[in-house]
Scaffold this motif. Structure first.
Motif, PDB file in Angstrom:
ATOM      1  N   LYS A   1       0.827  -1.210   0.000  1.00  0.00           N
ATOM      2  CA  LYS A   1       0.000   0.000   0.000  1.00  0.00           C
ATOM      3  C   LYS A   1       0.861   1.260   0.000  1.00  0.00           C
ATOM      4  CE  LYS A   1      -3.991  -1.900   2.517  1.00  0.00           C
ATOM      5  NZ  LYS A   1      -4.776  -1.785   3.795  1.00  0.00           N
ATOM      6  N   LEU A   2       1.998   1.183   0.684  1.00  0.00           N
ATOM      7  CA  LEU A   2       2.904   2.324   0.768  1.00  0.00           C
ATOM      8  C   LEU A   2       3.816   2.435  -0.449  1.00  0.00           C
ATOM      9  CD1 LEU A   2       3.934   1.960   4.509  1.00  0.00           C
ATOM     10  CD2 LEU A   2       2.622   3.848   3.538  1.00  0.00           C
ATOM     11  N   GLY A   3       3.687   1.508  -1.376  1.00  0.00           N
ATOM     12  CA  GLY A   3       4.604   1.491  -2.510  1.00  0.00           C
ATOM     13  C   GLY A   3       5.977   1.006  -2.110  1.00  0.00           C
ATOM     14  N   ALA A   4       6.058   0.245  -1.030  1.00  0.00           N
ATOM     15  CA  ALA A   4       7.344  -0.229  -0.519  1.00  0.00           C
ATOM     16  C   ALA A   4       7.753  -1.511  -1.218  1.00  0.00           C
ATOM     17  CB  ALA A   4       7.274  -0.447   0.989  1.00  0.00           C
ATOM     18  N   SER A   5       9.017  -1.570  -1.616  1.00  0.00           N
ATOM     19  CA  SER A   5       9.555  -2.754  -2.263  1.00  0.00           C
ATOM     20  C   SER A   5      10.241  -3.690  -1.293  1.00  0.00           C
ATOM     21  CB  SER A   5      10.561  -2.352  -3.346  1.00  0.00           C
ATOM     22  OG  SER A   5       9.963  -1.517  -4.297  1.00  0.00           O
ATOM     23  N   TYR A   6      10.399  -3.245  -0.044  1.00  0.00           N
ATOM     24  CA  TYR A   6      11.095  -4.073   0.935  1.00  0.00           C
ATOM     25  C   TYR A   6      10.641  -3.729   2.344  1.00  0.00           C
ATOM     26  CZ  TYR A   6      14.275  -0.018   1.493  1.00  0.00           C
ATOM     27  OH  TYR A   6      14.816   1.234   1.719  1.00  0.00           O
TER      28      TYR A   6
ATOM     29  N   PHE B   1      -1.417  -2.576  12.598  1.00  0.00           N
ATOM     30  CA  PHE B   1      -0.986  -1.205  12.826  1.00  0.00           C
ATOM     31  C   PHE B   1      -2.070  -0.421  13.556  1.00  0.00           C
ATOM     32  CE2 PHE B   1       1.472  -2.458   9.034  1.00  0.00           C
ATOM     33  CZ  PHE B   1       2.738  -2.296   9.577  1.00  0.00           C
ATOM     34  N   PRO B   2      -1.674   0.495  14.420  1.00  0.00           N
ATOM     35  CA  PRO B   2      -2.665   1.352  15.070  1.00  0.00           C
ATOM     36  C   PRO B   2      -3.495   2.101  14.035  1.00  0.00           C
ATOM     37  CG  PRO B   2      -0.520   1.582  16.119  1.00  0.00           C
ATOM     38  CD  PRO B   2      -0.302   0.766  14.872  1.00  0.00           C
ATOM     39  N   PRO B   3      -4.709   2.512  14.396  1.00  0.00           N
ATOM     40  CA  PRO B   3      -5.635   3.091  13.410  1.00  0.00           C
ATOM     41  C   PRO B   3      -5.073   4.244  12.594  1.00  0.00           C
ATOM     42  CG  PRO B   3      -6.797   2.612  15.441  1.00  0.00           C
ATOM     43  CD  PRO B   3      -5.349   2.340  15.714  1.00  0.00           C
ATOM     44  N   SER B   4      -4.307   5.148  13.207  1.00  0.00           N
ATOM     45  CA  SER B   4      -3.794   6.298  12.457  1.00  0.00           C
ATOM     46  C   SER B   4      -2.831   5.862  11.357  1.00  0.00           C
ATOM     47  CB  SER B   4      -3.091   7.273  13.403  1.00  0.00           C
ATOM     48  OG  SER B   4      -4.004   7.863  14.297  1.00  0.00           O
ATOM     49  N   GLN B   5      -2.018   4.856  11.644  1.00  0.00           N
ATOM     50  CA  GLN B   5      -1.083   4.371  10.629  1.00  0.00           C
ATOM     51  C   GLN B   5      -1.815   3.564   9.554  1.00  0.00           C
ATOM     52  OE1 GLN B   5       2.601   2.771  12.555  1.00  0.00           O
ATOM     53  NE2 GLN B   5       1.740   3.737  14.380  1.00  0.00           N
ATOM     54  N   ALA B   6      -2.775   2.776   9.974  1.00  0.00           N
ATOM     55  CA  ALA B   6      -3.559   2.020   8.999  1.00  0.00           C
ATOM     56  C   ALA B   6      -4.296   2.968   8.051  1.00  0.00           C
ATOM     57  CB  ALA B   6      -4.554   1.115   9.717  1.00  0.00           C
ATOM     58  N   LYS B   7      -4.793   4.075   8.600  1.00  0.00           N
ATOM     59  CA  LYS B   7      -5.485   5.071   7.769  1.00  0.00           C
ATOM     60  C   LYS B   7      -4.526   5.676   6.747  1.00  0.00           C
ATOM     61  CE  LYS B   7      -8.132   9.381   8.130  1.00  0.00           C
ATOM     62  NZ  LYS B   7      -8.661  10.408   9.063  1.00  0.00           N
TER      63      LYS B   7
ATOM     64  N   ASN C   1      -1.786   4.294   5.527  1.00  0.00           N
ATOM     65  CA  ASN C   1      -1.482   3.261   4.530  1.00  0.00           C
ATOM     66  C   ASN C   1      -2.590   3.172   3.477  1.00  0.00           C
ATOM     67  OD1 ASN C   1       0.687   2.798   6.186  1.00  0.00           O
ATOM     68  ND2 ASN C   1       0.011   0.780   6.880  1.00  0.00           N
ATOM     69  N   ASN C   2      -3.831   3.218   3.936  1.00  0.00           N
ATOM     70  CA  ASN C   2      -4.953   3.145   3.000  1.00  0.00           C
ATOM     71  C   ASN C   2      -4.991   4.382   2.101  1.00  0.00           C
ATOM     72  OD1 ASN C   2      -5.800   0.658   3.982  1.00  0.00           O
ATOM     73  ND2 ASN C   2      -7.119   1.590   5.538  1.00  0.00           N
ATOM     74  N   PHE C   3      -4.668   5.539   2.685  1.00  0.00           N
ATOM     75  CA  PHE C   3      -4.612   6.759   1.881  1.00  0.00           C
ATOM     76  C   PHE C   3      -3.553   6.638   0.787  1.00  0.00           C
ATOM     77  CE2 PHE C   3      -1.986  10.572   1.334  1.00  0.00           C
ATOM     78  CZ  PHE C   3      -2.875  11.378   0.634  1.00  0.00           C
ATOM     79  N   MET C   4      -2.360   6.152   1.148  1.00  0.00           N
ATOM     80  CA  MET C   4      -1.281   6.037   0.172  1.00  0.00           C
ATOM     81  C   MET C   4      -1.644   5.053  -0.943  1.00  0.00           C
ATOM     82  SD  MET C   4       1.382   8.012   0.793  1.00  0.00           S
ATOM     83  CE  MET C   4       2.927   7.231   0.302  1.00  0.00           C
ATOM     84  N   ALA C   5      -2.396   4.024  -0.597  1.00  0.00           N
ATOM     85  CA  ALA C   5      -2.798   3.033  -1.595  1.00  0.00           C
ATOM     86  C   ALA C   5      -3.660   3.655  -2.690  1.00  0.00           C
ATOM     87  CB  ALA C   5      -3.544   1.882  -0.925  1.00  0.00           C
ATOM     88  N   GLU C   6      -4.355   4.756  -2.362  1.00  0.00           N
ATOM     89  CA  GLU C   6      -5.174   5.450  -3.354  1.00  0.00           C
ATOM     90  C   GLU C   6      -4.457   6.641  -3.965  1.00  0.00           C
ATOM     91  OE1 GLU C   6      -8.123   4.433  -4.352  1.00  0.00           O
ATOM     92  OE2 GLU C   6      -8.081   2.720  -2.977  1.00  0.00           O
TER      93      GLU C   6
END
Length: 956
Positions: A81-86, A310-316, A318-323
């Motif tokens: 979701k974060l565009g992370a390769s590793y 992940f705690p809610p703020s971080q999960a949020k 991650n979901n934002f970055m996925a979009e």
């Protein structure tokens, strides 16, 4: 057999290479790095036994991990979701219980029965996400929670010898064995992320053996540029302007692989502490983009809970970055930072408060402009670096935008759609032109192996080094008399852009500050054509010199931005490339608003060719009063606005700015009649139509290129300055009337000029100040205002603070910056007392760092390990000769030693021990001193010494 022989030969080659190669050259580029070079980001996970709720029993932690539903696929999916390769997994961490998330045959610390690491490696392999394992060399936190987390007895039995895991060498032996266990058991791992070095590892050639056994694995090192490592990771840099521009604090030049290692949670520990800390979307997305625009990998740290979620703020987030990322993916993946060795336009600060970076596709004819901070107007204007632009498209919307090029700038017009965090423009650039290829260079000073010819060889991997000599001259030979309009200078990006302290190491900008440019036909007789200050900024910097015809161009570098507090950078200068330009792209597809030649011209005001000006024209003929003028009609909302004046001037002159009948006189400094410079003032505008008239009462007024009108910056805005006040550190004074000499220097570090500047100290109650305030009417980029005063204390002095304040105006707003001098009475049982961080001391290559519990809130770090890593107290003054007790206040983790030399005599070793670098301790040493001034030096040439807080002297 042949494969095994090749592996052995590779191992031997790597060992020899690491022994002979200079720093940062051994493993700069290698095929195994290709997957990381092609990536944009990674996910850093700090997760272990002390993840809240803390566990002190390994089996209980593993039970709760499994019972909570930990799943490796979840982590891999969140990374994607974060565009992370590793993913870097930091579980074997000194502050997380030294937990090992894999079954281990080597006793010594927590090891799980379930193969959590193996599951993560396989989950990553299935979804093309690499897994890197964090390894530490630090045993100091072995009992931080009140329980011993390292089992020396079990490991000693396993080794058949006594080993103390709480010592650095013993822990080095233990962790050394773990490296090999991991290499044997996890062939699909991608490498190790190593937090600092260990002497045992180095003595036993650990890294070379990793290279031999797992040649495809990567090695990353934290905050150091170790030759054998693939990656230099820069940890948690802060205090940049803008705050998201992480690369400003980096000091490793391309093409070295560099990570920017930062937390996504805005507050809290690196690991989950039981709270849902917020994520600053603006800061985090800005870091993500500016890192990509500097060819740096964003290693984003998140804090999973015990169950892995992940705690809610971080999960949020991650979901934002996925979009948010996919629509601009083409501008971030498979790209490099623009404005550096891969070409591209100029990153950094642009018009009307805009800031951003460039990404380029190497080998392609495409660039991307990332406006991370949008301008306060509806256009974007930046240096084009000679690239012809044939089209501009908003990447998110697909809209084709109008633009023009002239005077070295690309202007994108009528932008209607601004993304909250990053507006991305795809720019078609089929050709870079306007620069000479066959130019040679010489210099007045050159370090062996880094000749001036490197400046014009077309390679950014070779550079010129001025060999610690300033001022220094570089002469560029065009071979024949030719037109020349500007220089494009790419300095080596081996220093941060501003003074800072990083992990106790002083850093500063080793970039050009004051310069002058001269031309000559014969290389003997020179004519100065431009002088000024160059901003301390990353990426290509430009010096416009007007329309010249010459054979030789000489750049005199008078000084650099770095100060003496950072000896590694002070007086140093390295430049990758200097290009000589002979023109600017001209594409008049759209008109830049408020160009002078399109305004109403009155009297003798007339249009004149100016190739460095917007639209290649300016208006001249001002002077002699209001009858010769340029008049604009502008429509704006009511309120105060920033009016930027782009003017040219061969001499100091003035401009009368009349807004709706109200006139303001503006001083225009001397520069060139064919190169525009900026001056800004605050003006009140009424709602609707406004009339702005520019005229001059000087006999010959300035030329007018264009004006720009934008909202004022926020009321909180204060231009970046550097104020240096001495003495630094708490001043301990004895009884009776005392005097303290105070000096201060204020330097302006950005283009926004300061008006009516005053610099002075304020006397505490009962004190007196001798000396007048230092003042100057205007302070411009790089200029310095200095003052000196004497403060006299009353006979009885309580603890006081003497503030030194610089007051000034910016766009009509009053601003100030203040630095305090803290003064305290010396304790009655001490005859001398001084802070380690006091500016009267000599520091060598050591550095100051914050320490809340320490005296004065600071201490000196990085003492020892080399002859230049010392602290020397000069002018340690006592009334009479004899023996005194030297009190040494320090912090330390584990057993370490100072060597203390008095007046250059044979040093005495002072052995100390302790836990926690934020816990001050005190030890004593008898010393014999002379009457008057003495010198006391703290050092340890062989190994690291404790951090030093303060010294004092008592009698007896």
């Amino acid at each position: 057999m042949q494969r095994r022989i090749r592996t052995i030969l590779l191992s031997v080659f790597v060992v020899l290479l690491a022994m002979v190669a200079p720093v940062a050259h051994a493993e700069v580029e290698h095929p195994r790095q290709q997957w990381l070079r092609a990536s944009t980001a990674g996910l850093f996970l700090h997760w272990g036994m002390f993840t809240a709720p803390k566990h002190l029993d390994c089996a209980e932690w593993e039970r709760d991990v499994t019972g909570g539903g930990w799943n490796a696929d979840y982590w891999v999916d969140e990374a994607r979701k974060l565009g992370a390769s590793y993913i870097v997994l930091a579980t074997f961490h000194s502050r997380l219980g030294y937990a090992r998330p894999w079954p281990s045959a080597i006793p010594g610390s927590c090891s799980t029965k379930r193969d959590l690491l193996g599951e993560l490696v396989q989950a990553g392999k299935a979804k093309d996400v690499k897994i890197i394992l964090y390894m530490t060399d630090d045993p100091q936190w072995h009992s931080e929670q009140g329980k011993q987390m390292l089992d020396s007895a079990a490991y000693s039995a396993y080794k058949g010898q006594q080993v103390d895991l709480t010592t650095r060498r013993g822990f080095g032996m233990y962790s050394y064995d773990l490296f090999f266990e991991v290499m044997r058991n996890y062939a699909d791992l991608a490498g190790f992320w190593i937090d600092n070095d260990n002497e045992y590892w180095e003595q036993n050639k650990l890294y070379e053996q990793i290279r031999a056994q797992r040649p495809s694995w990567l090695l990353s090192n934290n905050n150091e540029d170790t030759p054998i490592m693939d990656t230099v990771s820069n940890e948690q840099k802060t205090s940049m302007t803008p705050s998201y521009d992480y690369p400003q604090a980096a000091w490793t030049p391309m093409p070295r692989l560099v990570e920017a290692d930062y937390k996504l949670p805005t507050t809290g520990d690196w690991w989950y502490d039981g709270r849902d800390h917020p994520v600053d979307f603006r800061l985090s997305t800005g870091r993500y983009i500016t890192n990509a625009g500097s060819s740096m990998k964003s290693l984003m740290a998140e804090t999973p809970m015990v169950n892995g979620k992940f705690p809610p703020s971080q999960a949020k987030f991650n979901n934002f970055m996925a979009e948010w990322v996919p629509p601009i993916r083409e501008s971030l993946y498979g790209t490099e930072g623009g404005g550096y060795m891969y070409g591209g336009m100029q990153p950094g600060f642009w018009n009307d408060g805009a800031h951003g970076v460039i990404t380029v596709k190497p080998g392609a004819k495409t660039q991307y402009i990332h406006a991370v901070t949008r301008p306060s107007t509806d256009m974007l204007r930046l240096r084009d670096n000679g690239y012809w632009v044939t089209g501009v498209t908003d990447v998110r919307t697909g809209e084709r935008l109008k633009f023009n090029q002239s005077g070295g700038y690309l202007t994108i017009l009528n932008i209607r759609n601004w993304d909250t965090y990053d507006t991305v423009f795809k720019v078609d650039t089929p050709l870079q032109t306007g620069y000479y290829n066959n130019v040679s260079a010489t210099a007045t000073s050159t370090r062996d192996g880094f000749p001036a010819s490197n400046l014009t060889d077309g390679s950014f991997e070779s550079y010129w080094d001025a060999n610690d000599k300033l001022p220094v001259s570089v002469t560029l030979d065009l071979k024949h008399r030719k037109p020349a309009t500007h220089l494009a200078v790419n300095q080596r990006e081996w220093s941060p852009t501003y003074a800072r302290v990083s992990f106790g190491r002083p850093e500063d900008s080793a970039r050009i500050k004051d310069y002058k440019v001269s031309i000559s036909d014969d290389g003997v007789r020179w004519q100065e054509v431009r002088a000024g200050a160059m901003p301390s900024a990353r990426g290509t910097q430009f010096i416009d010199i007007g329309q010249q015809t010459t054979r030789y161009i000489k750049l005199d570098v008078l000084n650099t931005w770095g100060g003496p507090q950072a000896p590694r950078y002070f007086g140093e200068l390295q430049i990758d490339e200097i290009k000589v330009g002979h023109g600017y792209p001209l594409i008049p597809r759209g008109q830049t608003p408020l160009e002078a030649e399109h305004a109403q011209l009155n009297g003798t005001a007339r249009r004149s060719i100016c190739f460095a000006c917007s639209g290649t024209s300016q208006v001249i003929g001002l002077g002699g009063g209001t009858r010769n003028s340029v008049t604009y009609t502008v429509t704006k909302e009511a309120g105060d606005h920033k009016l930027e004046l782009n003017t040219t001037s061969a001499g100091t002159t003035s401009l009368t700015v009349t807004v709706n009948g109200s006139a303001t006189e503006v001083q225009i400094p001397k520069d060139r009649p064919d190169v525009p410079a900026d001056t800004a003032i605050s003006v009140p505008l009424q709602a609707g139509s406004n009339t702005i008239t520019l005229s001059s009462n000087s006999p010959r007024g300035p030329g007018i290129d264009r004006i720009a009108i934008a909202p004022l910056p926020p009321a909180s805005y204060t231009p970046t300055t550097t104020m240096t006040v001495k003495p630094h550190g708490v001043q301990w004074i004895g009884p009776g009337q005392q005097t303290i000499k105070v000096t201060a220097r204020l330097r302006l570090d950005v283009d926004d000029a300061l008006d009516n500047v005053e610099l002075k100290p304020t006397a505490p109650a009962g004190w007196t100040v001798h000396g007048a305030p230092a003042t100057v009417q205007k302070l411009r980029l790089g200029q310095i205002l200095s003052g000196e005063w004497t403060l006299t204390a009353p006979a009885q002095t309580p603890a006081v603070t003497a503030p030194v304040t610089a007051s000034f105006q910016v766009l009509g707003r009053a601003k100030q910056v203040t630095t305090n001098v803290d003064i305290k009475p010396r304790p009655a049982d001490r005859v001398f007392m001084r802070e380690a961080e006091d500016s009267r001391n000599q520091f060598g290559s050591t550095g100051l760092t914050g320490c809340g519990p320490c005296s004065g809130g600071e201490k000196v770090r990085n003492i020892g390990g080399s002859p230049d890593a010392f602290v020397q107290f000069d002018d340690v003054t006592v009334d009479s000769a004899g023996q005194y007790t030297l009190y040494i206040d320090f912090t330390v983790n584990g057993p370490r030693s100072y060597f203390v030399s008095v007046n250059g005599a044979q040093p005495t070793e002072v052995k100390v021990d302790g836990q926690g670098n934020n816990t001050p301790y005190t030890t004593t040493l008898p010393v014999t001193l002379n009457a008057g001034a003495n010198t006391i030096k703290f050092f340890n040439d062989g190994s690291g010494a404790p951090d030093l807080d303060r010294i004092s002297l008592g009698t007896g």
